[in-house]
Design a protein around this motif. Structure first.
Motif, mmCIF file in Angstrom:
data_model
loop_
_atom_site.group_PDB
_atom_site.id
_atom_site.type_symbol
_atom_site.label_atom_id
_atom_site.label_comp_id
_atom_site.label_asym_id
_atom_site.label_seq_id
_atom_site.Cartn_x
_atom_site.Cartn_y
_atom_site.Cartn_z
ATOM 1 N N THR A 67 15.313 10.147 9.949
ATOM 2 C CA THR A 67 15.730 11.284 9.225
ATOM 3 C C THR A 67 15.629 11.184 7.975
ATOM 4 N N LEU A 68 15.604 10.092 7.272
ATOM 5 C CA LEU A 68 15.096 10.224 6.026
ATOM 6 C C LEU A 68 13.656 10.308 5.471
ATOM 7 N N ALA A 69 12.742 9.893 6.514
ATOM 8 C CA ALA A 69 11.521 10.150 6.359
ATOM 9 C C ALA A 69 11.267 11.689 6.558
ATOM 10 N N GLY A 70 11.977 12.211 7.478
ATOM 11 C CA GLY A 70 11.917 13.849 7.731
ATOM 12 C C GLY A 70 12.055 14.445 6.443
ATOM 13 N N ILE A 71 13.296 14.152 5.903
ATOM 14 C CA ILE A 71 13.648 14.787 4.559
ATOM 15 C C ILE A 71 12.778 14.592 3.415
ATOM 16 N N VAL B 187 5.543 -0.939 -1.301
ATOM 17 C CA VAL B 187 5.801 -2.327 -0.257
ATOM 18 C C VAL B 187 6.183 -3.484 -1.313
ATOM 19 N N ASN B 188 6.632 -3.186 -2.517
ATOM 20 C CA ASN B 188 7.271 -4.524 -3.021
ATOM 21 C C ASN B 188 8.599 -4.274 -3.889
ATOM 22 N N VAL B 189 9.077 -2.961 -3.584
ATOM 23 C CA VAL B 189 10.553 -2.602 -4.087
ATOM 24 C C VAL B 189 11.612 -3.463 -3.539
ATOM 25 N N GLN B 190 12.690 -3.562 -4.139
ATOM 26 C CA GLN B 190 13.757 -4.306 -3.751
ATOM 27 C C GLN B 190 14.884 -3.579 -3.135
ATOM 28 N N THR B 191 14.939 -2.257 -3.444
ATOM 29 C CA THR B 191 16.109 -1.486 -3.243
ATOM 30 C C THR B 191 15.668 -0.204 -2.353
ATOM 31 N N ILE B 192 16.495 0.375 -1.632
ATOM 32 C CA ILE B 192 16.235 1.681 -0.831
ATOM 33 C C ILE B 192 16.061 2.715 -1.678
ATOM 34 N N GLU B 193 16.934 2.707 -2.941
ATOM 35 C CA GLU B 193 17.108 3.686 -3.828
ATOM 36 C C GLU B 193 15.642 3.903 -4.574
ATOM 37 N N PHE B 194 15.048 2.571 -4.940
ATOM 38 C CA PHE B 194 14.110 2.762 -5.709
ATOM 39 C C PHE B 194 12.761 3.132 -4.983
ATOM 40 N N LEU B 195 12.958 2.592 -3.439
ATOM 41 C CA LEU B 195 11.680 3.193 -2.649
ATOM 42 C C LEU B 195 11.826 4.806 -2.483
ATOM 43 N N VAL B 196 12.927 5.524 -2.369
ATOM 44 C CA VAL B 196 12.990 6.829 -2.244
ATOM 45 C C VAL B 196 12.327 7.431 -3.524
ATOM 46 N N ILE B 197 12.755 6.940 -4.686
ATOM 47 C CA ILE B 197 12.525 7.330 -5.994
ATOM 48 C C ILE B 197 10.941 7.347 -5.764
ATOM 49 N N LEU C 71 8.808 7.259 -3.571
ATOM 50 C CA LEU C 71 8.225 8.093 -2.664
ATOM 51 C C LEU C 71 8.202 9.433 -2.822
ATOM 52 N N VAL C 72 9.129 10.044 -3.543
ATOM 53 C CA VAL C 72 9.173 11.384 -4.058
ATOM 54 C C VAL C 72 8.052 11.439 -5.303
ATOM 55 N N ILE C 73 7.829 10.512 -6.024
ATOM 56 C CA ILE C 73 6.833 10.447 -7.113
ATOM 57 C C ILE C 73 5.575 10.786 -6.404
ATOM 58 N N PHE C 74 5.081 9.870 -5.276
ATOM 59 C CA PHE C 74 4.102 9.953 -4.376
ATOM 60 C C PHE C 74 3.937 11.381 -3.919
ATOM 61 N N GLN C 75 4.850 11.924 -3.468
ATOM 62 C CA GLN C 75 4.817 13.253 -2.802
ATOM 63 C C GLN C 75 4.432 14.369 -3.982
ATOM 64 N N ILE C 76 5.031 14.017 -5.179
ATOM 65 C CA ILE C 76 4.377 14.941 -6.366
ATOM 66 C C ILE C 76 2.780 14.691 -6.381
ATOM 67 N N LEU C 77 2.479 13.648 -6.549
ATOM 68 C CA LEU C 77 0.974 13.269 -6.681
ATOM 69 C C LEU C 77 0.271 13.655 -5.577
ATOM 70 N N SER C 78 0.763 13.594 -4.184
ATOM 71 C CA SER C 78 0.015 14.366 -2.921
ATOM 72 C C SER C 78 0.114 15.632 -3.221
ATOM 73 N N THR C 79 0.828 16.581 -3.810
ATOM 74 C CA THR C 79 0.824 18.015 -4.078
ATOM 75 C C THR C 79 -0.412 18.136 -5.023
ATOM 76 N N ILE C 80 -0.424 17.403 -6.263
ATOM 77 C CA ILE C 80 -1.524 17.538 -7.014
ATOM 78 C C ILE C 80 -2.877 17.114 -6.440
ATOM 79 N N PHE C 81 -2.998 16.106 -5.734
ATOM 80 C CA PHE C 81 -4.015 15.595 -5.176
ATOM 81 C C PHE C 81 -4.832 16.415 -4.114
#
Length: 402
Positions: free
Chosen positions: A252-256, A301-311, A313-323
Motif C-alpha cells: 500500500t505504501l509503495a502504491g501511495i 539502501v542505506n537509510v536507517q528509518t522508514i521516515e527517511f526512506l519515504v522522504i 523515495l519522494v525526492i527520487f519521484q521528483i527526479l523521475s519526473t524531471i528525467f
C-alpha cells in the motif's frame, strides 16, 4: 487555450481513457484472479507482462504504419482496440482469450504512444515543445492513477464486469474527440522537403545519445524502480504506520508513493518543460536527475528509518519526473529536425526495452546478490550517463566555437 494546446490535451486525455482498463488490471487481477477464470498464479504474471514484450517487435511496424497513414487513423484504431480489450477483461473468462486481449492492448499502446508523440511534434515549435511534452506526459498519466485507484475501489464495491464495462463506455465517449482534435498530418512543408527528410541520415551522434538516455530512463524509472519499490520498502518496514484501524502495508505504501507522482505530474511536468524551452542547452537539465539520482540510489539502501526512506523515495519521484520530461523533450526535439517517425519509433523501442529488462535483471540480481547491489549498479549507471552527457556537450560546444 489555443488550438495546439487543445490538441495536445485532447490526445493525452484520449490516451488516459484508453489506459483505464490496463491500469485497473494491475490492481485487480492479483486479487480477483479467479474471477477472471484463471487457474494458476503464473498466468497473472504472463497477462501483466505480455503487452510490454509484444511491443518490442510491434513498435517498428507501428512506425511503418505512421509513415503511410494519418495520425488520426492510428489513434482511432488504438482507442477502438482499447475499448474492445477493456470490455473483454470482464467478458472473457478464459486465459487464452485474456492473453489475446493483452496482446491486442500492447499493439494499441504502441499506436497511442507513438501517435501522441507525433501529435506533439506536429503542433509545437522549439519554443513550446518541452512545455507540451510535460503536459502530455502528465495528463495521460492520470489514466494510470484513476484506473488503479477508482478501479480497485469500484471492483471491491461492485464487480469486475461492471467496472470493465464502465471504462469501456468511457472509451466510447472519447471517440468523437479523436475526429475533432487529433490532426490528420502536418502540411506546412513542401513535399520535396519532406521527401528529403525521409531520405536523410537520422541516426546522428545526438540522436544516439538521446536514445541511450531513453534506454536508461526506461530501465531505471519504468522498469527497476517501479518493480522493486515494494521489495525495497518491505526490507525495512514492519507495518508501523496506520490510519484509523487500518494498517498500511508495504504494498500500500509503495502504491501511495507511485500515485503521488501521477498526481503531481500534470502540474510539475509542464513547468519543467517550460524551463527546458527557455534554456539554450536543455540537455544540461539531465545532470539533476542523473547525478542526484545516482546519489539517491545509494541512500535508498542505506537509510536507517522508514521516515527517511519515504522522504528519499519522494525526492527520487521528483527526479523521475524531471528525467522523463527532459528525455522525451530531447527525443521529440531531435525528431522534429529529421525523420520524426523513425526517431520516435526508435525512442519508444529503447524505452520499452529498458522497461522490459528492468524487472528481469533486477530480480535476477536481487536473487543472487541482494537488492543493495542492483541499486548500487543502477546509481553508478545514472552517474556514468551523466558523465557521458557532460563529455558530449563539451565536445559539442568546442565544435560550435571552432
Amino acid at each position: 487555450m489555443n488550438m495546439a494546446k487543445k490538441k495536445v490535451v485532447a490526445v493525452a486525455l484520449i490516451t488516459a481513457v484508453a489506459l483505464l482498463g490496463d491500469s485497473m488490471l494491475f490492481i485487480v487481477l492479483p486479487v480477483y484472479w479467479q474471477d477472471f477464470g484463471l487457474t494458476s498464479i503464473w498466468q497473472i504474471g504472463l497477462l501483466l507482462s505480455i503487452n510490454r514484450f509484444i511491443r518490442l517487435p510491434i513498435n517498428p511496424l507501428v512506425g511503418m504504419f505512421y509513415q503511410r497513414f494519418q495520425l488520426r487513423t492510428g489513434v482511432l484504431i488504438a482507442l477502438i482496440i482499447a475499448i474492445v480489450t477493456t470490455a473483454g477483461y470482464g467478458f472473457f473468462k478464459t486465459f487464452w482469450l485474456l492473453l489475446l486481449m493483452r496482446i491486442l492492448w500492447g499493439i494499441a499502446w504502441s499506436l497511442l504512444r507513438l501517435g501522441g508523440f507525433l501529435t506533439v511534434i506536429d503542433v509545437t515549435t522549439d519554443r513550446n515543445r518541452g512545455n507540451f511534452v510535460g503536459l502530455y506526459n502528465g495528463l495521460w498519466g492520470l489514466g494510470g492513477l484513476v484506473g488503479m485507484l477508482a478501479g480497485g475501489i469500484l471492483v471491491d464495491q461492485t464487480s469486475v464486469s461492471f467496472v470493465t464495462m464502465l471504462f469501456a463506455i468511457a472509451g466510447l465517449a472519447a471517440l468523437p474527440a479523436v475526429f475533432y482534435f487529433v490532426p490528420l498530418s502536418k502540411k506546412k512543408k513542401k513535399l520535396n522537403e519532406l521527401d528529403h527528410k525521409q531520405r536523410e541520415k537520422w541516426l546522428t551522434g545526438h540522436v544516439g545519445i538521446v536514445l541511450l538516455t531513453g534506454t536508461v530512463m526506461g530501465f531505471i524509472v519504468f522498469g527497476l524502480f517501479s518493480s522493486t519499490l515494494s521489495t525495497l520498502i518491505e526490507g525495512m518496514y514492519d507495518n508501523e504506520w496506520g490510519f484509523a484501524q487500518f494498517t498500511i502495508g508495504a504494498a500500500t505504501l509503495a502504491g501511495i508513493i507511485q500515485a503521488i507522482r501521477w498526481g503531481w505530474d500534470p502540474f510539475i511536468a509542464p513547468v519543467i518543460g517550460r524551463i527546458l524551452d527557455k534554456r539554450k542547452s536543455p540537455a544540461s537539465i539531465l545532470f539533476i536527475p542523473l547525478f542526484i539520482g545516482g546519489i539517491i540510489f545509494y541512500v535508498l539502501v542505506n537509510v536507517q528509518t522508514i521516515e527517511f526512506l519515504v522522504i528519499s523515495l519522494v525526492i527520487f519521484q521528483i527526479l523521475s519526473t524531471i528525467f522523463v520530461t527532459t528525455t522525451d523533450t530531447l527525443a521529440t526535439s531531435a525528431a522534429a529536425q529529421t525523420n520524426k517517425v523513425k526517431v520516435m519509433t526508435a525512442h519508444t523501442i529503447v524505452v520499452d526495452v529498458g522497461a522490459a529488462m528492468g524487472p528481469l535483471l533486477a530480480f535476477t540480481v536481487i536473487d543472487l546478490y541482494g537488492i543493495a547491489f542492483i541499486y548500487y549498479v543502477s546509481g553508478a549507471l545514472l552517474v556514468l550517463l551523466g558523465v557521458s552527457w557532460l563529455v558530449y556537450l563539451r565536445r559539442d560546444d568546442e565544435v560550435s566555437v571552432s
